[in-house]
Motif scaffolding. Structure first.
Motif, short mmCIF file in Angstrom:
data_model
loop_
_atom_site.label_atom_id
_atom_site.label_comp_id
_atom_site.label_asym_id
_atom_site.label_seq_id
_atom_site.Cartn_x
_atom_site.Cartn_y
_atom_site.Cartn_z
N PRO A 174 12.38 3.12 -8.80
CA PRO A 174 12.05 3.10 -10.23
C PRO A 174 12.39 1.79 -10.94
CG PRO A 174 13.96 4.50 -9.82
CD PRO A 174 13.41 4.13 -8.48
N THR A 175 13.47 1.13 -10.52
CA THR A 175 13.88 -0.08 -11.25
C THR A 175 12.87 -1.21 -11.15
OG1 THR A 175 16.22 0.48 -11.00
CG2 THR A 175 15.70 -1.80 -11.53
N PRO A 176 12.44 -1.61 -9.93
CA PRO A 176 11.41 -2.67 -9.85
C PRO A 176 10.11 -2.26 -10.53
CG PRO A 176 12.45 -2.32 -7.71
CD PRO A 176 12.88 -1.21 -8.59
N ALA A 177 9.76 -0.97 -10.43
CA ALA A 177 8.52 -0.50 -11.06
C ALA A 177 8.61 -0.65 -12.58
CB ALA A 177 8.27 0.95 -10.68
N ALA A 178 9.76 -0.29 -13.15
CA ALA A 178 9.93 -0.41 -14.60
C ALA A 178 9.88 -1.86 -15.04
CB ALA A 178 11.24 0.24 -15.02
N MET A 179 10.53 -2.73 -14.29
CA MET A 179 10.51 -4.16 -14.62
C MET A 179 9.09 -4.70 -14.56
SD MET A 179 13.59 -4.87 -15.36
CE MET A 179 15.30 -4.41 -15.07
N ALA A 180 8.37 -4.33 -13.50
CA ALA A 180 6.99 -4.80 -13.35
C ALA A 180 6.10 -4.27 -14.47
CB ALA A 180 6.44 -4.36 -11.99
N GLY A 181 6.28 -2.99 -14.83
CA GLY A 181 5.49 -2.41 -15.90
C GLY A 181 5.74 -3.06 -17.25
N ALA A 182 7.02 -3.30 -17.55
CA ALA A 182 7.37 -3.93 -18.83
C ALA A 182 6.83 -5.35 -18.89
CB ALA A 182 8.89 -3.93 -19.01
N PHE A 183 6.96 -6.09 -17.79
CA PHE A 183 6.46 -7.46 -17.76
C PHE A 183 4.95 -7.49 -17.90
CE2 PHE A 183 4.65 -11.02 -15.37
CZ PHE A 183 5.26 -12.10 -16.01
N ALA A 184 4.26 -6.60 -17.19
CA ALA A 184 2.80 -6.59 -17.23
C ALA A 184 2.29 -6.26 -18.63
CB ALA A 184 2.25 -5.57 -16.22
N ALA A 185 2.89 -5.27 -19.27
CA ALA A 185 2.45 -4.88 -20.61
C ALA A 185 2.68 -6.02 -21.60
CB ALA A 185 3.20 -3.63 -21.06
N ALA A 186 3.86 -6.63 -21.55
CA ALA A 186 4.16 -7.73 -22.47
C ALA A 186 3.25 -8.92 -22.21
CB ALA A 186 5.63 -8.15 -22.33
N ALA A 187 3.02 -9.24 -20.94
CA ALA A 187 2.19 -10.39 -20.61
C ALA A 187 0.75 -10.20 -21.07
CB ALA A 187 2.22 -10.63 -19.09
N ILE A 188 0.20 -8.99 -20.84
CA ILE A 188 -1.17 -8.72 -21.26
C ILE A 188 -1.29 -8.80 -22.78
CG2 ILE A 188 -2.93 -6.91 -21.42
CD1 ILE A 188 -2.87 -8.31 -18.74
N ARG A 189 -0.28 -8.27 -23.47
CA ARG A 189 -0.30 -8.31 -24.94
C ARG A 189 -0.28 -9.76 -25.45
NH1 ARG A 189 -1.87 -7.71 -29.77
NH2 ARG A 189 -0.27 -7.95 -31.36
N ILE A 190 0.61 -10.57 -24.89
CA ILE A 190 0.72 -11.96 -25.34
C ILE A 190 -0.55 -12.74 -25.00
CG2 ILE A 190 1.96 -14.13 -24.96
CD1 ILE A 190 4.50 -12.40 -24.56
N LEU A 191 -1.07 -12.55 -23.79
CA LEU A 191 -2.29 -13.24 -23.39
C LEU A 191 -3.48 -12.83 -24.25
CD1 LEU A 191 -2.02 -13.16 -19.49
CD2 LEU A 191 -1.95 -15.19 -20.96
N SER A 192 -3.52 -11.55 -24.63
CA SER A 192 -4.64 -11.08 -25.45
C SER A 192 -4.68 -11.79 -26.80
CB SER A 192 -4.55 -9.56 -25.65
OG SER A 192 -3.51 -9.21 -26.55
N VAL A 193 -3.49 -12.09 -27.35
CA VAL A 193 -3.43 -12.80 -28.62
C VAL A 193 -3.78 -14.27 -28.42
CG1 VAL A 193 -1.93 -13.51 -30.53
CG2 VAL A 193 -1.76 -11.19 -29.59
N ARG A 194 -3.19 -14.87 -27.37
CA ARG A 194 -3.43 -16.30 -27.12
C ARG A 194 -4.90 -16.57 -26.79
NH1 ARG A 194 1.37 -19.01 -25.64
NH2 ARG A 194 2.97 -18.33 -27.12
N LEU A 195 -5.52 -15.68 -26.03
CA LEU A 195 -6.90 -15.89 -25.57
C LEU A 195 -7.93 -15.13 -26.39
CD1 LEU A 195 -6.24 -15.72 -21.71
CD2 LEU A 195 -6.32 -17.75 -23.18
N ASN A 196 -7.45 -14.46 -27.45
CA ASN A 196 -8.34 -13.75 -28.36
C ASN A 196 -9.15 -12.66 -27.67
OD1 ASN A 196 -9.28 -13.34 -31.00
ND2 ASN A 196 -11.13 -14.53 -30.63
N TRP A 197 -8.49 -11.92 -26.76
CA TRP A 197 -9.13 -10.78 -26.13
C TRP A 197 -9.25 -9.65 -27.15
CZ3 TRP A 197 -5.68 -10.66 -21.12
CH2 TRP A 197 -6.04 -11.74 -20.30
N LYS A 198 -10.31 -8.90 -27.06
CA LYS A 198 -10.52 -7.77 -27.96
C LYS A 198 -10.75 -6.51 -27.14
CE LYS A 198 -10.56 -10.39 -31.67
NZ LYS A 198 -9.48 -10.34 -32.67
N ALA A 199 -10.30 -5.40 -27.68
CA ALA A 199 -10.58 -4.10 -27.06
C ALA A 199 -12.06 -3.78 -27.27
CB ALA A 199 -9.71 -3.02 -27.67
#
Length: 207
Positions: A174-199
């Protein structure tokens, strides 16, 4: 690290980060010390309260101990003292919000699994945990919550929660999975703003 300990530590970290995002927004809106404290506590605790009330976990973790409230207030104090330094980062509120989003997405999903929820409801609860604090924070300053805007916000939380659930189904630690999930969610959110991704949106009707 046991799942319970993992949830507690990530929950506390997410509380501080979301509290800092709320406090920084309050500073930008020129609120007084009480307003900063209110916005910090609201952003920090709302997501966890929503999660625990949905699970029937009583008392909610945010109220069972003083640690979460103290973390939220500490975030408010840090913003008051160090906001000029924090503002040097690019879009600090957005970055802090993205980190809190990822942390609460994984803790929400992990706690839901620990309470025996099936995979899909666990993912949904992870998303609700992640977006709740930010939504309350934005409403208090009369902003449209980020989760309702044309930005990749809930989708990022969905990814983080899904990683935790899929890893659990696969029998991964669970620990590596949680770290990976938190990193992936934060990274996608930040990239979406930087690259102007839209839902995706429904196509407009042409008359």
């Amino acid at each position: 690290m046991s799942p319970d300990t993992l949830v507690s530590w990530l929950d506390l970290l997410g509380t501080f980060v979301f509290g800092l995002s709320g406090a920084m927004l309050a500073v930008r809106r020129d609120l007084d010390v009480f307003g900063i404290a209110v916005l910090s506590v609201a952003a920090a605790l709302s997501g966890g309260l929503i999660r625990d009330m949905a699970l029937g976990a009583t008392p909610p973790a945010a109220l069972a101990t003083s640690s979460y409230l103290l973390a939220a207030l500490a975030a408010g104090g840090a913003a008051m003292i160090a906001h000029p330094r924090i503002e040097r980062f690019t879009k600090p509120v957005m970055v802090l919000d993205a980190l809190g989003l990822g942390l609460f997405a994984v803790t929400g999903a992990r706690k839901a699994l620990d309470y025996g929820l099936e995979p899909l409801p666990a993912v949904v609860l992870g998303v609700l945990s992640a977006v709740g604090g930010g939504a309350v924070r934005d409403i208090l300053v009369a902003e449209i919550p980020r989760v309702l805007r044309e930005e990749v916000y809930a989708l990022a939380a969905l990814l983080g929660a899904a990683i935790v659930v899929i890893a659990d189904l696969a029998g991964l630690a669970p620990t590596p999975a949680a770290m990976a999930g938190a990193f992936a969610a934060a990274a996608i959110r930040i990239l979406s703003v930087r690259l102007n991704w839209k839902a995706p949106k429904a196509p407009r009707r042409r008359d």
